[in-house]
Enzyme design. Sequence first.
Site, PDB file in Angstrom:
ATOM      1  N   GLU A  14       0.735  -1.174  -0.006  1.00 46.99           N
ATOM      2  CA  GLU A  14      -0.064  -0.006   0.012  1.00 46.99           C
ATOM      3  C   GLU A  14       0.802   1.361   0.087  1.00 46.99           C
ATOM      4  O   GLU A  14       0.549   2.206  -0.665  1.00 46.99           O
ATOM      5  CB  GLU A  14      -0.993   0.056   1.452  1.00 46.99           C
ATOM      6  N   ASP A 218     -11.926  -9.240   2.468  1.00 47.10           N
ATOM      7  CA  ASP A 218     -12.427 -10.507   2.571  1.00 47.10           C
ATOM      8  C   ASP A 218     -13.349 -10.374   3.563  1.00 47.10           C
ATOM      9  O   ASP A 218     -13.876  -9.085   4.062  1.00 47.10           O
ATOM     10  CB  ASP A 218     -11.308 -11.362   3.169  1.00 47.10           C
TER      11      ASP A 218
HETATM   12  N1  ADE Z   1      -7.527  -7.125   7.528  1.00 52.19           N
HETATM   13  C1  ADE Z   1      -8.118  -7.527   6.427  1.00 52.19           C
HETATM   14  N2  ADE Z   1      -8.918  -8.881   6.741  1.00 52.19           N
HETATM   15  C2  ADE Z   1      -8.802  -9.041   8.079  1.00 52.19           C
HETATM   16  C3  ADE Z   1      -9.534  -9.760   8.736  1.00 52.19           C
HETATM   17  N3  ADE Z   1     -10.277 -10.757   8.494  1.00 52.19           N
HETATM   18  N4  ADE Z   1      -9.254  -9.597  10.287  1.00 52.19           N
HETATM   19  C4  ADE Z   1      -8.416  -8.864  10.698  1.00 52.19           C
HETATM   20  N5  ADE Z   1      -7.676  -7.902   9.876  1.00 52.19           N
HETATM   21  C5  ADE Z   1      -7.955  -8.001   8.635  1.00 52.19           C
END
Ligand code: ADE
Length: 254
Positions: A14, A218
């Site tokens: 990033e 996600d």
């Molecule tokens: N950053 C991106 N996805 C995440 C997740 N599932 N849990 C914690 N931090 C995250």
Amino acid sequence: MGAPVAIVAAMHEELSALLAQMPDEQRVRAAGRDFWVGHLHGQPVVAVLSRIGKVAAAVTATVLLERFGVRAIVFTGVAGGLSPGVNVGDVVVATQLLQHDLDASPIFPKYEVPLMGMARFAADTAIADALSGAAADVLRDPVALIGQPAVDEFGIRSPKVHRGLLVSGDRFVSTTAESEALQRALPDALAVEMEGAAMAQVCHDYGVPFAAMRTISDRADDAAHADFARFVTEVASRYSLALVGAWLAGLPAT
Ligand code: ADE
């Protein structure tokens, strides 16, 4: 020239997109990190990789405030979606941040930062408004933002902007059971990540504005996330550049 603003990301991919836009940057080494001091859209900026987790975020914020005298900190990165409508490719702009793994009960209420009497830290409204306005603009055309192959690969069709509670903890949430437990415990939590609320607490202590924007990578479930690294490079880094860039471009000249 006024005090700089800080742009922080947890992961290298990033930061590299932003740094590529900072031609005059100088590297200053502190607390084992590289702080890149330069300009972006005419604004004095310090860009830094915090590394992952709440302690790393708190150290980074403290150095930014004490050593670089920044006048605001913006965190940009990825998060796992919690609320049902928060999907991969959406953006969450925090209005409040809370540490979901902080629990000193029964001495103090669950989530409350002991001896501070508060669990939720407010994000700066003006910066959050600028970030969500920029997000609404750029998400209208995801193909222009990230290209057709990334849109197809990650199934990003009509990405949305959400504003609300962002929760942080020292856990990558990667089971449906844990995600559901978090949603039951904190029904208004939009997304989960690992740094924001810690940085918000430090900024609160110093009385300096803080804001956070996260691209949803996600759903914090059993499928989180096979293609995490590629998502960060191909999608989230471009979102970060567009949103943080739009915020900086809209700031008055110093
Ligand atoms: N950053 C991106 N996805 C995440 C997740 N599932 N849990 C914690 N931090 C995250």
